[in-house]
Design a protein around this motif. Structure first.
Motif, PDB file in Angstrom:
ATOM      1  N   ALA A  40      -4.675  69.923  45.343  1.00  0.00           N
ATOM      2  CA  ALA A  40      -3.941  70.361  46.533  1.00  0.00           C
ATOM      3  C   ALA A  40      -4.167  69.404  47.696  1.00  0.00           C
ATOM      4  O   ALA A  40      -3.261  69.148  48.495  1.00  0.00           O
ATOM      5  N   ALA A  41      -5.380  68.864  47.800  1.00  0.00           N
ATOM      6  CA  ALA A  41      -5.677  67.916  48.876  1.00  0.00           C
ATOM      7  C   ALA A  41      -4.891  66.629  48.705  1.00  0.00           C
ATOM      8  O   ALA A  41      -4.409  66.045  49.686  1.00  0.00           O
ATOM      9  N   PHE A  42      -4.749  66.202  47.449  1.00  0.00           N
ATOM     10  CA  PHE A  42      -4.014  64.969  47.164  1.00  0.00           C
ATOM     11  C   PHE A  42      -3.635  65.005  45.687  1.00  0.00           C
ATOM     12  O   PHE A  42      -4.496  64.831  44.824  1.00  0.00           O
ATOM     13  N   PRO A  43      -2.374  65.270  45.365  1.00  0.00           N
ATOM     14  CA  PRO A  43      -1.968  65.364  43.956  1.00  0.00           C
ATOM     15  C   PRO A  43      -2.431  64.158  43.141  1.00  0.00           C
ATOM     16  O   PRO A  43      -2.299  63.011  43.577  1.00  0.00           O
ATOM     17  N   GLY A  44      -2.977  64.452  41.975  1.00  0.00           N
ATOM     18  CA  GLY A  44      -3.510  63.414  41.099  1.00  0.00           C
ATOM     19  C   GLY A  44      -5.022  63.363  41.096  1.00  0.00           C
ATOM     20  O   GLY A  44      -5.636  62.996  40.092  1.00  0.00           O
ATOM     21  N   MET A  45      -5.644  63.752  42.205  1.00  0.00           N
ATOM     22  CA  MET A  45      -7.103  63.650  42.282  1.00  0.00           C
ATOM     23  C   MET A  45      -7.792  64.618  41.326  1.00  0.00           C
ATOM     24  O   MET A  45      -8.813  64.285  40.721  1.00  0.00           O
ATOM     25  N   GLY A  46      -7.265  65.820  41.196  1.00  0.00           N
ATOM     26  CA  GLY A  46      -7.857  66.769  40.258  1.00  0.00           C
ATOM     27  C   GLY A  46      -7.826  66.242  38.838  1.00  0.00           C
ATOM     28  O   GLY A  46      -8.800  66.367  38.088  1.00  0.00           O
ATOM     29  N   HIS A  47      -6.718  65.625  38.458  1.00  0.00           N
ATOM     30  CA  HIS A  47      -6.608  65.069  37.109  1.00  0.00           C
ATOM     31  C   HIS A  47      -7.530  63.865  36.926  1.00  0.00           C
ATOM     32  O   HIS A  47      -8.087  63.658  35.844  1.00  0.00           O
ATOM     33  N   LEU A  48      -7.701  63.070  37.967  1.00  0.00           N
ATOM     34  CA  LEU A  48      -8.609  61.925  37.874  1.00  0.00           C
ATOM     35  C   LEU A  48     -10.049  62.386  37.690  1.00  0.00           C
ATOM     36  O   LEU A  48     -10.825  61.750  36.972  1.00  0.00           O
ATOM     37  N   LEU A  49     -10.423  63.493  38.331  1.00  0.00           N
ATOM     38  CA  LEU A  49     -11.764  64.039  38.122  1.00  0.00           C
ATOM     39  C   LEU A  49     -11.966  64.477  36.679  1.00  0.00           C
ATOM     40  O   LEU A  49     -13.085  64.462  36.166  1.00  0.00           O
ATOM     41  N   LEU A  50     -10.881  64.863  36.021  1.00  0.00           N
ATOM     42  CA  LEU A  50     -10.948  65.280  34.617  1.00  0.00           C
ATOM     43  C   LEU A  50     -10.832  64.097  33.663  1.00  0.00           C
ATOM     44  O   LEU A  50     -10.806  64.284  32.447  1.00  0.00           O
ATOM     45  N   SER A  51     -10.738  62.880  34.212  1.00  0.00           N
ATOM     46  CA  SER A  51     -10.521  61.654  33.426  1.00  0.00           C
ATOM     47  C   SER A  51      -9.166  61.660  32.723  1.00  0.00           C
ATOM     48  O   SER A  51      -8.990  60.992  31.706  1.00  0.00           O
ATOM     49  N   LYS A  52      -8.209  62.391  33.275  1.00  0.00           N
ATOM     50  CA  LYS A  52      -6.829  62.352  32.792  1.00  0.00           C
ATOM     51  C   LYS A  52      -6.109  61.270  33.595  1.00  0.00           C
ATOM     52  O   LYS A  52      -5.328  61.541  34.514  1.00  0.00           O
ATOM     53  N   TYR A  53      -6.384  60.021  33.220  1.00  0.00           N
ATOM     54  CA  TYR A  53      -5.998  58.897  34.066  1.00  0.00           C
ATOM     55  C   TYR A  53      -4.488  58.704  34.186  1.00  0.00           C
ATOM     56  O   TYR A  53      -3.968  58.497  35.283  1.00  0.00           O
ATOM     57  N   ILE A  54      -3.777  58.745  33.077  1.00  0.00           N
ATOM     58  CA  ILE A  54      -2.337  58.475  33.120  1.00  0.00           C
ATOM     59  C   ILE A  54      -1.632  59.505  33.997  1.00  0.00           C
ATOM     60  O   ILE A  54      -0.837  59.168  34.882  1.00  0.00           O
ATOM     61  N   ARG A  55      -1.944  60.762  33.773  1.00  0.00           N
ATOM     62  CA  ARG A  55      -1.344  61.824  34.575  1.00  0.00           C
ATOM     63  C   ARG A  55      -1.790  61.716  36.036  1.00  0.00           C
ATOM     64  O   ARG A  55      -0.992  61.891  36.959  1.00  0.00           O
ATOM     65  N   GLY A  56      -3.069  61.426  36.230  1.00  0.00           N
ATOM     66  CA  GLY A  56      -3.594  61.321  37.588  1.00  0.00           C
ATOM     67  C   GLY A  56      -2.989  60.162  38.359  1.00  0.00           C
ATOM     68  O   GLY A  56      -2.625  60.303  39.537  1.00  0.00           O
ATOM     69  N   PHE A  57      -2.873  58.998  37.721  1.00  0.00           N
ATOM     70  CA  PHE A  57      -2.283  57.840  38.396  1.00  0.00           C
ATOM     71  C   PHE A  57      -0.828  58.113  38.775  1.00  0.00           C
ATOM     72  O   PHE A  57      -0.381  57.768  39.874  1.00  0.00           O
ATOM     73  N   PHE A  58      -0.094  58.721  37.848  1.00  0.00           N
ATOM     74  CA  PHE A  58       1.314  59.022  38.120  1.00  0.00           C
ATOM     75  C   PHE A  58       1.456  59.956  39.312  1.00  0.00           C
ATOM     76  O   PHE A  58       2.248  59.708  40.239  1.00  0.00           O
ATOM     77  N   LEU A  59       0.678  61.040  39.331  1.00  0.00           N
ATOM     78  CA  LEU A  59       0.779  62.010  40.421  1.00  0.00           C
ATOM     79  C   LEU A  59       0.302  61.418  41.746  1.00  0.00           C
ATOM     80  O   LEU A  59       0.861  61.713  42.809  1.00  0.00           O
ATOM     81  N   PHE A  60      -0.729  60.587  41.692  1.00  0.00           N
ATOM     82  CA  PHE A  60      -1.244  59.942  42.909  1.00  0.00           C
ATOM     83  C   PHE A  60      -0.176  59.037  43.517  1.00  0.00           C
ATOM     84  O   PHE A  60       0.103  59.099  44.725  1.00  0.00           O
ATOM     85  N   ILE A  61       0.419  58.193  42.690  1.00  0.00           N
ATOM     86  CA  ILE A  61       1.445  57.273  43.183  1.00  0.00           C
ATOM     87  C   ILE A  61       2.682  58.046  43.655  1.00  0.00           C
ATOM     88  O   ILE A  61       3.318  57.685  44.653  1.00  0.00           O
ATOM     89  N   PHE A  62       3.015  59.121  42.945  1.00  0.00           N
ATOM     90  CA  PHE A  62       4.118  59.982  43.375  1.00  0.00           C
ATOM     91  C   PHE A  62       3.843  60.544  44.767  1.00  0.00           C
ATOM     92  O   PHE A  62       4.722  60.542  45.641  1.00  0.00           O
ATOM     93  N   GLU A  63       2.629  61.026  44.987  1.00  0.00           N
ATOM     94  CA  GLU A  63       2.257  61.581  46.289  1.00  0.00           C
ATOM     95  C   GLU A  63       2.398  60.537  47.390  1.00  0.00           C
ATOM     96  O   GLU A  63       2.983  60.809  48.448  1.00  0.00           O
ATOM     97  N   VAL A  64       1.876  59.345  47.150  1.00  0.00           N
ATOM     98  CA  VAL A  64       1.938  58.305  48.170  1.00  0.00           C
ATOM     99  C   VAL A  64       3.391  57.940  48.485  1.00  0.00           C
ATOM    100  O   VAL A  64       3.787  57.843  49.656  1.00  0.00           O
ATOM    101  N   THR A  65       4.184  57.768  47.435  1.00  0.00           N
ATOM    102  CA  THR A  65       5.570  57.313  47.615  1.00  0.00           C
ATOM    103  C   THR A  65       6.445  58.369  48.275  1.00  0.00           C
ATOM    104  O   THR A  65       7.114  58.109  49.287  1.00  0.00           O
ATOM    105  N   VAL A  66       6.454  59.572  47.717  1.00  0.00           N
ATOM    106  CA  VAL A  66       7.352  60.615  48.215  1.00  0.00           C
ATOM    107  C   VAL A  66       6.891  61.129  49.578  1.00  0.00           C
ATOM    108  O   VAL A  66       7.710  61.434  50.451  1.00  0.00           O
TER     109      VAL A  66
END
Length: 411
Positions: free
Chosen positions: A34-60
């Motif tokens: 909720a603080a920054f989409p993608g960070m929760g997935h990165l903490l879980l080592s779900k890198y592909i999903r986390g990177f996608f959501l992180f970049i989506f958050e920054v861009t959109v």
């Protein structure tokens, strides 16, 4: 062990880092999403999903001007907030934002269940990986050192624990955010007392990303160091049980040995690499494996400590809330710093410190446990017993002392 062919692994070691399953709080992971989409997935080592959501958050977020609207809303300029938002991007943003929070919560629950099964299946854990460009190994490191390096430069805490993929990602994005927000010139103006230059220098949209990314980098480095230390203990305990618990070992007793020159040297150790060095050196001196008994000790639940150390890790519950409140208060300090005299840098730092301390105090009050143990206090984790001739007893003791034994006795 449930079966000879376990279906699940607790951890995977590669030259790029250590990926492992361990128990996590789903609400904490969901909050980071909720603080920054993608960070929760990165903490879980779900890198592909986390990177996608992180970049989506920054861009959109950038295209929809969401951070700018947040700044206007929290400072009471509601008409400006409505006017600055791009509705096309905003509506696109909402669905994936909610998905990020929901999916990180769901995935955490699934991972927790799989971790429980993986522990029961007891698959062997690899402790060393060597490649042509890099190597990785299980080791015990200080979580506090990881956190400090991350606070000095986000990403370096991950480098410290060989979390290469995350380190590169965080460093790159920290440079991007720090540059586009103009935070470094603003810091310079702040600490030279030129407060009038601070607010015009900062790009508010990018500055509001700093609190989440900065605190996330610290929390990720700290929490993964804690879990890597636990993984080292678990792997070493399994290794010792597998290799140095011969059924033919002569347990020392009060009954006198048939051979009067036989002694048993008893030593206590922590789980460290020095323990294995001591055992290997003793074997090189001619003492067979059958005359070595290693007994890893089960750990009793200990009093909660404010910070985990290289020697003891009791979990993350205290730091979880501290990191969360530190992020929130840092964000609020940055926002309202645009209206206050000292500017967003000083008020952001005040918010960070206030939130972090408040989080620690709240958790201490809730758990009603205080930190009475010293961080450098060392507890016995492994008992090592060596059966040897009396003439070799001094050699064995010297090896133990040279490899950081906690205590030594003999029978």
């Amino acid at each position: 062990m449930i079966g000879k062919n376990p279906r699940r692994q607790v951890a995977y070691l590669s030259i790029l880092g250590t990926t492992q399953l361990h128990l996590r709080n789903p609400y904490v992971i969901a909050w980071w999403s909720a603080a920054f989409p993608g960070m929760g997935h990165l903490l879980l080592s779900k890198y592909i999903r986390g990177f996608f959501l992180f970049i989506f958050e920054v861009t959109v977020n950038l295209q929809a001007h969401i951070n700018t609207a947040i700044l206007y809303s929290f400072t009471g300029r509601f008409e400006l907030a409505k006017n600055v938002l791009d509705k096309r991007w905003l509506i696109l943003y909402c669905s994936l934002y909610i998905f990020s929070v929901w999916d990180s919560y769901r995935t955490t629950v699934d991972i927790n269940n799989n971790y429980i099964l993986a522990v029961r299946e007891d698959a062997r854990i690899s402790s060393f990986k060597l490649g042509s460009m890099e190597f990785n190994y299980l080791d015990k490191r200080s979580p506090l050192v990881s956190a400090i390096w991350s606070l000095l430069m986000p990403g370096t805490g991950q480098l410290f624990i060989n979390r290469i993929v995350m380190a590169v990602f965080i460093v790159i994005w920290w440079i991007v955010i720090a540059y586009l927000s103009n935070i470094l010139p603003a810091i310079h103006y702040t600490f030279t007392g030129n407060f009038g230059y601070v607010k015009p220098a900062i790009n508010a949209h990018w500055a509001l990303n700093i609190s989440s990314v900065y605190m996330f980098a610290m929390y990720d480095a700290y929490s993964n160091t804690v879990e890597n230390n636990k993984l080292f203990d678990r792997e070493q305990a399994k290794f010792l049980q597998r290799e140095y618990q011969s059924k033919s070992f002569d347990i020392p007793s009060k009954k006198k040995s048939i051979r009067g020159d036989i002694m048993h040297i008893i030593a206590t150790f922590e789980h460290t690499i020095y323990l294995e060095k001591a055992i290997s050196e003793i074997e090189m001196q001619g003492i067979p494996k059958e005359d070595i008994l290693a007994v890893p000790m089960d750990k009793r639940d200990e009093k909660r400590k404010v910070f985990d150390s290289i020697h003891q890790s009791d979990g993350l519950s205290l730091v979880d809330l501290a990191a969360i409140l530190g992020t929130i208060f840092m964000l609020l300090g940055t926002i309202y710093g645009f209206l206050l005299k000292l500017g967003p840098i000083i008020w952001g730092l005040i918010g960070l410190v206030t939130g972090f301390i408040a989080g620690l105090l709240i958790k201490l009050i809730i758990t009603r446990k205080s930190s009475n143990r010293q961080e450098n206090e060392k507890a016995t984790e492994v008992v090592l017993i060596i059966k040897c001739e009396e003439g070799k007893s001094n050699m064995v003791k010297n090896v133990f002392w040279n490899n950081h034994a906690l205590g030594i006795s003999n029978i």
